[in-house]
Design an enzyme around this catalytic site. Structure first.
Site, PDB file in Angstrom:
ATOM      1  N   GLU A  55       9.366  62.158  43.336  1.00 13.02           N
ATOM      2  CA  GLU A  55       8.223  62.977  42.945  1.00 13.02           C
ATOM      3  C   GLU A  55       8.404  64.434  43.380  1.00 13.02           C
ATOM      4  OE1 GLU A  55       6.415  58.949  44.282  1.00 13.02           O
ATOM      5  OE2 GLU A  55       8.262  60.108  44.583  1.00 13.02           O
ATOM      6  N   SER A 171      45.595  32.424  45.841  1.00 17.78           N
ATOM      7  CA  SER A 171      44.511  32.791  44.924  1.00 17.78           C
ATOM      8  C   SER A 171      44.722  34.156  44.258  1.00 17.78           C
ATOM      9  CB  SER A 171      43.178  32.810  45.677  1.00 17.78           C
ATOM     10  OG  SER A 171      43.197  33.788  46.706  1.00 17.78           O
ATOM     11  N   ARG A 210      36.411  51.198  46.301  1.00 15.04           N
ATOM     12  CA  ARG A 210      37.491  52.114  45.955  1.00 15.04           C
ATOM     13  C   ARG A 210      37.634  52.208  44.432  1.00 15.04           C
ATOM     14  NH1 ARG A 210      39.193  47.503  48.624  1.00 15.04           N
ATOM     15  NH2 ARG A 210      40.522  46.074  47.435  1.00 15.04           N
TER      16      ARG A 210
END
Length: 374
Positions: A55, A171, A210
């Site tokens: 505001e 993984s 990043r």
């Protein structure tokens, strides 16, 4: 009744609020548009905690043209002195004639008092326009204010058959470059990234933001019941000096259930802040972790962890949202799953979700789903 023009200007206020997606914590994301005689005379958004609210920016842009204008604000104007003066008072001084508010502020220090102050001064105030969108933008702030814990979002990368790693732990990488880059945006909007000691030992992640052009870095938090985090872990390395939050004490939090003074000293010497919490069956109480993060002003927490911590959070009913990246591949039934939930003996015990969004990200599919509660 709200007009089509009211909706147009509130939508603009919400777009402005989104510009603070990465930077306002622990404050909410808020936008404001001032309209007089059908034209925008001023607009602004809350950019950073401790700086002027939306505001104030809009009023400064409008100057004298704010007198008699309508203010469209995505969150109820504050009525208390915090790090900045009350926005309700600023609107009164500027002489606005009408204020349209998307949603009431859940902060107990405001909670309707800003609206009441404006109405008591004779200003027309209407609320509820695009309330759902305003709540969505600040789901974490509303969660922290209402229940004392942040909005918890679990990010999981998996194969199409729901496997996150081979049985031997391999993984990297199940999902593609585009999905991994997309994760940076979820990190950047989060106040903290939470992981478990298993992920730290297996992957040695940095868990920082990043490659997306923002200086914001979330807290990095580790659930490490026995203090196994190596003092030379990559997440304990100092951030570059130009990055906000770099070198700040406690930018890495390690939550533990042990009071081993030697281990605590070694980790704190490496730059972490170790927090000893109550234990449950020898493990850190994950609900206590979230309460502590909320007390530190965290609105949104992104969980990037393995099946053990994800399972503990899901079983405790602490996960609000799942961001799932599915790769078009199968890893087989011997590979590791998403969450250790234990054996379910009844379908009543399942974790039910509702779809919120599905889209391709590079070669992968990203699904955002909300956990059904109650």
């Amino acid at each position: 009744m709200f007009s089509a023009q009211d909706s147009l200007w509130m939508a603009q206020a919400l777009r402005l609020a989104e510009r603070g997606l990465y930077t306002t914590s622990p404050n909410p994301r808020v936008g404001c548009v001032l309209v007089r005689e059908g034209s925008v005379v001023g607009e602004g958004w809350h950019e950073r905690a401790g700086e002027p609210h939306a505001e104030v920016h809009a009023l400064q842009a409008a100057g004298d043209a704010a007198r008699g204008a309508t203010a469209y604000v995505t969150l109820e104007p504050c009525s208390h002195h915090g790090r900045t003066p009350p926005c309700a008072d600023a609107l009164l001084r500027a002489g606005v004639a009408r204020v349209v508010v998307a949603v009431q502020d859940p902060n107990p220090e405001v909670a309707g008092q800003g609206i009441a102050k404006l109405r008591a001064a004779g200003i027309e105030v209407e609320g509820g326009l695009m309330e759902a969108a305003a709540r969505e933008l600040n789901s974490g702030f509303f969660a922290r204010m209402a229940r004392g814990i942040p909005w918890v979002r679990s990010k999981i990368a998996a194969s199409l058959d729901g496997r996150t790693a081979l049985n031997n732990g391999a993984s990297k990488w199940i999902t593609g470059d585009a999905a991994r880059q997309d994760v940076q945006h979820w990190r950047a909007r989060s106040c903290a990234v939470l992981t478990g000691i298993g992920t730290v030992l297996a992957d040695d992640p940095q868990l920082n933001v990043r490659g997306i052009g923002t200086s914001h870095q979330p807290l990095r938090a580790v659930v490490d019941s026995r203090l196994q985090t190596p003092p030379n872990a990559r997440l304990l390395q100092q951030l570059p000096s130009h990055v906000s939050g770099a070198g700040g004490e406690g930018r890495v939090l390690i939550y533990t259930a042990t009071q081993d003074a030697q281990k605590i000293a070694a980790l704190e010497q490496a730059g972490a802040r170790v927090v000893v919490l109550p234990e449950t069956h020898g493990q850190v109480d994950v609900a206590a972790v979230l309460r502590d993060l909320a007390a530190r002003g965290c609105n949104e927490v992104l969980v990037e962890a393995g099946s053990k911590l994800n399972g503990a959070l899901f079983k405790a009913g602490l996960v609000d949202e799942l961001v799932l990246y599915l790769a078009p591949q199968l890893l087989g039934d011997m590979a590791r799953g998403m969450a250790q939930l234990g054996e379910l003996t009844s379908l009543d015990q399942r974790v039910e979700l509702e779809w919120k969004d599905m889209r391709h990200v590079g070669k992968d599919l990203r699904i955002v789903a909300r956990v059904k509660k109650g």
